[in-house]
Design an enzyme around this catalytic site. Sequence first.
Site, PDB file in Angstrom:
ATOM      1  CB  SER A 274      -0.897   0.015   1.235  1.00  0.00           C
ATOM      2  OG  SER A 274      -1.592   1.240   1.353  1.00  0.00           O
TER       3      SER A 274
ATOM      4  CE1 TYR B  21      -4.131  -2.096   5.087  1.00  0.00           C
ATOM      5  CE2 TYR B  21      -3.300   0.086   4.531  1.00  0.00           C
ATOM      6  CZ  TYR B  21      -3.767  -1.152   4.145  1.00  0.00           C
ATOM      7  OH  TYR B  21      -3.855  -1.462   2.799  1.00  0.00           O
TER       8      TYR B  21
END
Length: 239
Positions: A132, A143
């Site tokens: 990501s 995350y």
Amino acid sequence: MPVVIVTGASSGIGRATALRLGRAGVTVVLAARRADLLDEVAAEIGTAVVVPTDVRDPAAIEALVARAREVDGRIDGLVNNAGLGSSPSILARDDAVTEMIDVNLVAPIRLMRAVIPIMREQRSGSIVNIGSVAGEIGLAGAYSATKFALRGMTDSVRRELAGTGIGVTLIEPGFIDTGFNTRKNLPGPEIVAAAVERALRRPRRRIVVPWKYRPAITAATTLPFLADRLLAGRAGRRD
């Protein structure tokens, strides 16, 4: 016909990737927890293998890889796509953080450990890890931490396997419309699926999609004080 495992194949990027690979003649081994959704994807592809899998379970990972190898005696590709998000704050619940680490980081490591001996024996194969942009720019709590760690692991594995015939690519999507994002006018998961297909055929070090996030990554790396200023108050908050 190449055999490729795709985790998180029941929806979003995983589903789009499985459909694209299936149309290209790949035998796709579909892995996710919900068998009913995998069956729907398989019905669209026509030649897929459905293996309901909870990637948090080491035994399930071993069973997935064993089933994939049964198809044609080899495994040509692995797409580590399964992932979880949660509250971007450091104050996120402990169980949510632990689950994210298990799915986003530990599972890809276990899957790579399971397929690499097979690919070494074949002297060929391709691994694609879905990271990501949040793994380059810290703004999403645990995350981001899992995706930073996955980036480091991917670099390490690529260097470890240099010269073996096994390619290792990290794909870093920005905001993508997977049906859960509230932002408007986002690119669909097909843009990531296309990058995955290219990486399986011709491994590269890293692919950022869409390309517009590359300058932000460069700026965050070379001018971290500027990133601190621009992102102050935004990290740890959902827009």
